[in-house]
Write an enzyme that holds these catalytic residues in place. Structure first.
Site, mmCIF file in Angstrom:
data_model
loop_
_atom_site.group_PDB
_atom_site.id
_atom_site.type_symbol
_atom_site.label_atom_id
_atom_site.label_comp_id
_atom_site.label_asym_id
_atom_site.label_seq_id
_atom_site.Cartn_x
_atom_site.Cartn_y
_atom_site.Cartn_z
ATOM 1 N N ASP A 1 0.813 -1.220 0.000
ATOM 2 C CA ASP A 1 0.000 0.000 0.000
ATOM 3 C C ASP A 1 0.846 1.270 0.000
ATOM 4 O O ASP A 1 2.007 1.270 0.406
ATOM 5 C CB ASP A 1 -0.882 0.041 1.246
ATOM 6 N N HIS B 1 3.624 -2.287 3.184
ATOM 7 C CA HIS B 1 3.691 -0.934 2.609
ATOM 8 C C HIS B 1 5.044 -0.747 1.929
ATOM 9 O O HIS B 1 6.086 -0.891 2.584
ATOM 10 C CB HIS B 1 3.499 0.124 3.686
ATOM 11 N N HIS C 1 -6.101 2.963 -4.105
ATOM 12 C CA HIS C 1 -6.025 3.180 -2.656
ATOM 13 C C HIS C 1 -6.441 4.607 -2.303
ATOM 14 O O HIS C 1 -5.978 5.160 -1.310
ATOM 15 C CB HIS C 1 -4.610 2.884 -2.165
#
Length: 264
Positions: free
Chosen positions: A75, A220, A127
């Site tokens: 992400d 991430h 996102h």
């Protein structure tokens, strides 16, 4: 230019290296971001690349009902460490899913990283534009956050994203309604490495290694400690016989728009 040379020339253009910039979130509604003038128009380049590789992004076939599959997801990028992560995944021939933030895509000059994600066979997901808690926004606010990111990714890559991840996992009935309208499935996770909080590679590895067949692992790509952990995450899960797949490969087809998924 001869016809046979066009694909090579275009792919060479895609490989041009640009500099990533620091990650930042904004609390305001997403603005319209003009694209910088370039020698080659990104939208035109995306259309030509899509013509060369129809059906982009490419997908492989796995029966994850029988094979031990796990989906690694990253992400908040693309960021300054995403390129190194892509190098590591390419060395192992591993595909993953990247949930990108629209502002980060806009800040990645020329869209080099987002195009590389797609070109190397990874799945790309929405996102949001500025990483707000979507459940706290109006329907129109959710629509703007998703649509701006859909637009910039499609402009740069020719890809229409089919999956999204709500920031912070913040979702409710009206978020589900808007994602359904946008043709986006909601992808959450069942293995959280907490790499944003504990920036210690050993902890990230230990938590990722708890995955079971059908797991979706949250990481991430904006944290260097996460990128540092990835080779050992691949070793740990690969040693257990896992096959690394994208989200759509995990389910064997694009997930249903609006529906929420946490694992297979």
């Amino acid at each position: 230019m001869r016809v046979w040379a066009l694909p090579l020339a275009l792919l060479a253009l895609v490989a041009c290296v640009t500099q990533s910039v620091a990650h930042r979130h904004a609390a305001t509604a997403p603005p319209t971001v003009p694209m910088r003038a370039a020698a080659v128009d990104p939208a035109q380049l995306a259309r030509r690349l899509a013509a060369i590789q129809p059906g982009w992004p490419r997908s492989r076939r796995f029966d994850c009902g029988r094979v031990k599959c796990v989906a690694l997801t990253f992400d908040d990028g693309p960021g300054e460490h995403t390129g190194r992560l892509l190098d590591l995944l390419k060395q192992r021939d591993v595909r993953a899913t990247f949930f990108v933030i629209g502002q980060m895509v806009a800040a990645d000059k020329g869209g080099h990283t987002v195009r590389r994600i797609v070109q190397e066979g990874h799945e790309i997901g929405n996102h949001s534009w500025s990483h707000p808690a979507l459940a706290g926004l109006s329907d129109e606010g959710v629509h703007r956050e998703l649509q701006h990111t859909q637009d910039i990714v499609r402009r740069l890559t020719g890809v229409r994203m089919r999956v999204m991840r709500p920031p912070y996992g913040s979702t409710d009935a009206h978020v589900a309604r808007e994602t359904r309208r946008e043709g986006l499935a909601q992808i959450l996770w069942n293995v959280d490495t907490l790499d944003w909080r504990d920036r210690v590679p050993a902890k990230v590895i230990r938590r990722a290694a708890t995955a079971t067949p059908g797991s979706i692992v949250l990481m991430h790509d904006i944290h260097p400690t996460t990128v540092q952990a990835v080779p050992r995450v691949l070793d740990a899960l690969g040693g257990k016989g896992f096959t690394f797949v994208t989200i759509s490969e995990l389910y064997g087809r694009p997930p249903v728009p609006g529906r929420m998924y946490t694992e297979r």
